[in-house]
Design an enzyme around this catalytic site. Structure first.
Site, PDB file in Angstrom:
ATOM      1  N   HIS A  96      -1.895   2.790   5.108  1.00  0.00           N
ATOM      2  CA  HIS A  96      -1.187   1.500   5.529  1.00  0.00           C
ATOM      3  C   HIS A  96       0.527   1.803   5.361  1.00  0.00           C
ATOM      4  CE1 HIS A  96      -1.612   0.557   1.253  1.00  0.00           C
ATOM      5  NE2 HIS A  96      -3.096   0.701   1.452  1.00  0.00           N
ATOM      6  N   HIS A 140      -0.372  -2.504  -4.817  1.00  0.00           N
ATOM      7  CA  HIS A 140      -0.358  -2.322  -6.262  1.00  0.00           C
ATOM      8  C   HIS A 140       0.801  -3.107  -6.963  1.00  0.00           C
ATOM      9  CE1 HIS A 140      -3.023   1.163  -5.959  1.00  0.00           C
ATOM     10  NE2 HIS A 140      -3.183   1.054  -7.316  1.00  0.00           N
TER      11      HIS A 140
END
Length: 619
Positions: A500, A507
């Site tokens: 992606h 994160h």
């Protein structure tokens, strides 16, 4: 019961109004996706060139997984990208299935297909990928790797801001001083992965990296014309040993590089308060069990994707996950405290995204860190006659700190796939590699300023030397030209980045959301009990951090979010802006959830929340 039913409905309606009345946002990309084009082809040009003539090159877009050309590493067929975007926008699984995934298929030198077909074995390019065909795959071929949740930004949610109701500013463009600095920083981090954090202050390679970075306009105070307000707010000053490769929020540059929540232990069940022995043991109480703040010890000085064939396989979607090695220096030391950037990269390679914040919450509960003064039931039992548990207690905060993660992921997926589609650092490394080895290709012109500046400061030469050693030792390239002419970004993971786009970072968005919840519930000004610790260079034990200033809950939680987010930069899969803008995106999601949830409680309470920009709000 009818009255209760009506009240429940009205509260849900009121929460919906709170969400609806938030100011609408405008999603704005940097405009590069269709800006750069392939040049016109000459008469009698091969068909592969004709299909690209005058079409968008998507030079600065995320194209990983689509078929790429072997000669320049760019998308082979521009219409494939539009198919990719069509699936993202519609969210229809049938559109995703129509998108070519995998490399070009050739026979007799001619292209006979684009992408892999079910049951088809792919003839990958690199020796590493071919070797992985029999490793851990029971003799099967290396498969292609699918994109991850590209339709998640189209989903709806019943709590918090809608995934499309929050946004991020445009990403830096190819020839900007900011992206040049970001890519330089990621290259430098790749070269420093095995330097222990405890030795940063005196390490010559770290000092050399700082000196090179400070030659760049973004860091040295040179005037830069035309910066947007967002870029100006992100601009950093000179790099020093005190702030190098750290975050940009309160507490990031105070004390050891690692947050105490990634290393220090807590008192054991049945023991007294925090002691030097319990802190340096690194065991954190998990009910009647414990876990230790250690990670699997990855093979030191082993980087990946340093040959063109390997890089190309990864861009074409080769699924090389799980093929990294963990031999280490000593067979008995399989786990250790996070001692260097490679250890931190290993942590963020396999963590459950909310893992660090759940662990931090467990640590603070075990340490007896008080909640925010505005939260009820914190007085003596004889006064309150009630303790927090299902609400305003441990189970409440433990579940909520994980609950925000899925909302954060949906919001950042919309930014990644639907708005920005920013290429990963590994792809920029491929652009620079081709420019250095095949100069003069006008398609790469937007990256010429970056290539020139990173060459001028000596960084690309340092990368070339690093990669030559990798290719000689690990890939057996003893004498061919590519051993000595690789300018690719050395990666911590053999599969490179996730499937992606880069901006924003999953994160970092989850970090921003989870840490915001913790700062809202716990007394953020509270000073963590010492002693403070840091990992020894070998990672086998924790040392006392003598002389460390007081470390607050807010500072160490901010540092935790930065450690995890920047850990992805250490791995080579993200840029600095992916971290700095994404934690704020996650913060907005968490604040919205807190605002809506507050409507559901009968108690009169408040939370004082320090934001990442330095301001404080009251919920």
């Amino acid at each position: 019961m009818e009255s209760r039913r009506t009240q429940a409905r009205n509260i849900r309606i009121e929460a919906a109004h709170v969400a609806f009345n938030r100011a609408p946002v405008v999603h704005e990309s940097n405009g590069e996706e269709l800006q750069y084009r392939f040049g016109p082809t000459e008469n009698n040009a091969p068909p592969e060139d004709v299909v690209r003539s005058g079409q968008p090159s998507h030079l600065t877009s995320y194209t990983k997984g689509l078929p790429h050309r072997e000669d320049d590493g760019l998308i082979a067929h521009p219409t494939d990208f539009q198919t990719f975007v069509r699936g993202i926008d519609s969210g229809d699984v049938r559109d995703f299935r129509d998108t070519p995934l995998g490399p070009l298929q050739r026979s007799g030198g001619q292209v006979i297909g684009r992408g892999a077909q079910p049951g088809q074995a792919i003839d990958w390019s690199s020796a590493f990928t071919k070797s992985c065909a029999v490793r851990d795959r029971k003799g099967g071929a290396v498969p292609v790797r699918a994109w991850e949740s590209q339709g998640a930004g189209n989903t709806f949610d019943l709590e918090g801001p809608d995934a499309q109701a929050v946004t991020m500013p445009p990403a830096p463009v190819a020839d900007s001083p900011e992206l040049i600095a970001e890519m330089a920083e990621v290259y430098e981090m790749a070269l420093l992965r095995d330097v222990p954090f405890a030795k940063f202050e005196h390490d010559g390679d770290v000092q050399a990296a700082i000196a090179r970075l400070n030659q760049l306009e973004w860091f040295n105070g040179s005037e830069i014309v035309g910066l947007s307000a967002a870029a100006q707010a992100r601009r950093r000053g000179a790099v020093t040993i005190a702030n190098a490769f750290r975050g940009t929020t309160f507490g990031d540059c105070v004390g050891p590089y690692l947050s105490q929540f990634l290393c220090a232990g807590t008192p054991e069940l049945g023991s007294g308060g925090q002691t030097a022995e319990s802190a340096t043991a690194g065991f954190v109480r998990y009910g009647a069990m414990v876990f230790q703040n250690k990670v699997r010890f990855a093979t030191p000085y082993r980087d990946y994707m340093t040959t063109w064939e390997w890089w190309l396989d990864v861009q074409n979607g080769a699924d090389l996950r799980g093929t990294e090695t963990y031999e280490g220096d000593c067979a008995s030391d399989r786990y250790r405290f996070i001692a260097n950037p490679r250890d931190l990269a290993t942590y963020v390679h396999y963590d459950a995204l909310y893992q660090a914040y759940l662990n931090a919450c467990l640590s603070m509960l075990a340490l007896g860190i008080p909640f925010d003064p505005g939260i009820p039931f914190q007085g003596a039992d004889v006064m309150d006659r009630q303790q927090g548990f299902a609400h305003f207690g441990g189970p409440h905060i433990l579940s909520l700190v994980t609950e925000v993660a899925t909302r954060a992921l949906k919001a950042v997926r919309f930014q990644k796939f639907n708005v920005h589609r920013r290429l990963r650092p590994e792809a920029v490394g491929g652009r620079l590699h081709r420019m250095k080895n095949s100069p003069g290709n006008p398609t790469f012109a937007p990256f010429e300023p970056m290539c020139d500046r990173l060459t001028e400061i000596g960084l690309l030469e340092a990368v070339r030397g690093h990669n030559a050693r990798q290719n000689t030792i690990h890939d057996g390239r003893q004498c061919d030209q590519e051993r000595d002419t690789s300018y690719l970004l050395p990666m911590a993971f053999p599969e490179g980045s996730p499937m992606h786009p880069a901006y924003g970072a999953g994160h970092a968005t989850v970090a921003g959301a989870c840490v915001t919840i913790l700062k809202a519930f716990f007394d953020h000004r509270y000073v963590l009990p010492g002693p403070y610790v840091y990992p020894a260079p070998c990672g086998t034990k924790l040392e006392i951090a003598a002389g460390t200033p007081a470390l607050t809950v807010e500072g160490e939680l901010n540092k935790l979010a930065s450690n995890i987010s920047i850990g992805r930069n250490w791995a080579g899969v993200h840029y600095c802006t992916d971290y700095s803008e994404s934690v704020r995106l996650g913060e907005a999601i968490a604040i919205g959830i807190l605002e809506e949830q507050k409507l559901t409680y009968g108690e009169n309470f408040s939370m004082s929340l320090p934001r990442f920009d330095g301001t404080t709000i009251r919920i």
